[in-house]
Design a protein around this motif. Structure first.
Motif, mmCIF file in Angstrom:
data_model
loop_
_atom_site.group_PDB
_atom_site.id
_atom_site.type_symbol
_atom_site.label_atom_id
_atom_site.label_comp_id
_atom_site.label_asym_id
_atom_site.label_seq_id
_atom_site.Cartn_x
_atom_site.Cartn_y
_atom_site.Cartn_z
ATOM 1 N N GLN A 85 0.929 -1.167 0.104
ATOM 2 C CA GLN A 85 0.058 -0.078 -0.021
ATOM 3 C C GLN A 85 0.882 1.013 -0.067
ATOM 4 O O GLN A 85 0.685 2.138 -0.726
ATOM 5 C CB GLN A 85 -0.739 0.093 1.151
ATOM 6 C CG GLN A 85 -1.945 -1.154 1.002
ATOM 7 C CD GLN A 85 -2.975 -1.088 2.377
ATOM 8 O OE1 GLN A 85 -2.761 -0.440 3.138
ATOM 9 N NE2 GLN A 85 -3.918 -1.848 2.161
ATOM 10 N N MET A 86 1.936 1.122 0.826
ATOM 11 C CA MET A 86 2.799 2.565 0.797
ATOM 12 C C MET A 86 3.587 2.534 -0.368
ATOM 13 O O MET A 86 3.860 3.794 -1.035
ATOM 14 C CB MET A 86 3.787 2.219 1.865
ATOM 15 C CG MET A 86 3.129 2.360 3.377
ATOM 16 S SD MET A 86 2.356 4.262 3.738
ATOM 17 C CE MET A 86 3.720 5.154 3.595
ATOM 18 N N ALA A 87 4.126 1.560 -1.121
ATOM 19 C CA ALA A 87 4.407 1.781 -2.278
ATOM 20 C C ALA A 87 3.761 2.629 -3.366
ATOM 21 O O ALA A 87 4.142 2.936 -4.083
ATOM 22 C CB ALA A 87 4.774 0.363 -2.932
ATOM 23 N N ILE A 88 2.268 2.288 -3.142
ATOM 24 C CA ILE A 88 1.458 2.896 -4.443
ATOM 25 C C ILE A 88 0.855 4.283 -3.594
ATOM 26 O O ILE A 88 0.769 5.257 -4.276
ATOM 27 C CB ILE A 88 0.381 2.087 -4.427
ATOM 28 C CG1 ILE A 88 0.699 0.901 -5.154
ATOM 29 C CG2 ILE A 88 -0.877 3.003 -5.566
ATOM 30 C CD1 ILE A 88 1.452 1.033 -6.381
ATOM 31 N N LEU A 89 0.477 4.246 -2.274
ATOM 32 C CA LEU A 89 -0.022 5.525 -1.628
ATOM 33 C C LEU A 89 0.765 6.144 -0.844
ATOM 34 O O LEU A 89 0.184 7.150 -0.229
ATOM 35 C CB LEU A 89 -1.305 4.949 -1.109
ATOM 36 C CG LEU A 89 -2.385 4.382 -2.058
ATOM 37 C CD1 LEU A 89 -3.657 3.772 -1.164
ATOM 38 C CD2 LEU A 89 -3.017 5.380 -3.150
ATOM 39 N N GLY A 90 1.949 5.899 -0.677
ATOM 40 C CA GLY A 90 2.940 6.406 0.398
ATOM 41 C C GLY A 90 3.040 8.029 0.451
ATOM 42 O O GLY A 90 3.211 8.535 1.142
ATOM 43 N N THR A 108 0.751 10.267 -0.762
ATOM 44 C CA THR A 108 -0.608 10.752 -0.962
ATOM 45 C C THR A 108 -1.009 11.165 0.407
ATOM 46 O O THR A 108 -0.554 10.900 1.473
ATOM 47 C CB THR A 108 -1.685 9.771 -1.567
ATOM 48 O OG1 THR A 108 -1.900 8.882 -0.657
ATOM 49 C CG2 THR A 108 -1.130 9.048 -2.742
ATOM 50 N N SER A 109 -2.311 11.762 0.603
ATOM 51 C CA SER A 109 -2.818 12.283 1.849
ATOM 52 C C SER A 109 -3.009 10.931 2.750
ATOM 53 O O SER A 109 -3.024 11.501 4.043
ATOM 54 C CB SER A 109 -4.086 12.993 1.512
ATOM 55 O OG SER A 109 -4.928 12.251 0.927
ATOM 56 N N VAL A 110 -3.103 9.771 2.182
ATOM 57 C CA VAL A 110 -3.469 8.750 3.188
ATOM 58 C C VAL A 110 -2.217 8.007 3.840
ATOM 59 O O VAL A 110 -2.279 7.340 4.326
ATOM 60 C CB VAL A 110 -4.404 7.777 2.485
ATOM 61 C CG1 VAL A 110 -3.913 6.853 1.559
ATOM 62 C CG2 VAL A 110 -5.305 6.924 3.590
ATOM 63 N N GLY A 111 -1.098 8.403 3.134
ATOM 64 C CA GLY A 111 0.302 7.828 3.371
ATOM 65 C C GLY A 111 0.761 7.810 4.866
ATOM 66 O O GLY A 111 0.871 6.586 5.364
#
Length: 179
Positions: free
Chosen positions: A32-37, A39-42
């Motif tokens: 998840q962090m590889a994709i969204l890290g 972003t605001s949800v990171g």
């Protein structure tokens, strides 16, 4: 706790499967962090991942203390966990959070079953293990609630996605307990 006072097979099974589960959770959050890290949800994902790292550290310690071998499926969980995390994150924040809700709900249910099993035997013999499992269950439920607060239910095909992930969790639990 001493091995003399505990059923060796039961403890091996509990520690092995919980170690595998915490390892898998770490890999999911890594994906998840590889994709969204960035972003605001990171930061939200990172905070949950940090707790999972603590869980894994504790089960690593218990594996050594009780001389429990890890599941032979660790290399598989490495790849599958990361793929699940990254794949659901590609659906967006909602997809990642739907994955979190599904996994954490499954794990909380699994931990509750372990707590019941240990309580039915001789709970005074399992004090430390019960404390660990209860603490981690409560933190998994916090992650579940965070997922819901961050729009998990808005993920594409949420009900289907959640059911598929939970079926996978059930299979992972079954296999990791035994192999």
């Amino acid at each position: 706790m001493t091995l003399d006072s505990i059923s060796r097979a039961a403890v091996d099974r509990i520690i092995r499967v919980d170690h595998a589960g915490e390892y898998g959770a770490n890999r999911i959050y890594a994906g998840q962090m590889a994709i969204l890290g960035r972003t605001s949800v990171g930061p939200v994902i990172q905070k949950m991942w940090d707790q999972e790292k603590d869980h894994l550290k504790k089960f690593n310690e218990l594996m050594v203390a009780f001389r429990v071998r890890p599941t032979i499926l660790m290399p598989f969980w490495n790849v599958v966990g990361f793929a699940l995390g990254a794949g659901t994150a590609l659906l967006g924040k909602e997809g990642a959070m739907a994955c979190t809700v599904a996994v954490e709900e499954s794990i909380a249910h699994h931990y509750n079953n372990q707590i019941r099993t240990l309580m039915e035997k001789e709970p005074e013999k399992y004090t430390e293990l019960l404390q660990v499992i209860r603490k981690f269950r409560d933190e998994e439920l916090e992650h579940h609630d965070i997922g819901l607060e961050h729009d998990a239910q808005l993920a594409p095909a949420y009900t289907v996605l959640k059911s598929l992930i939970q079926a996978g969790c059930s299979m992972a639990i079954y296999l990791s307990e035994r192999f």
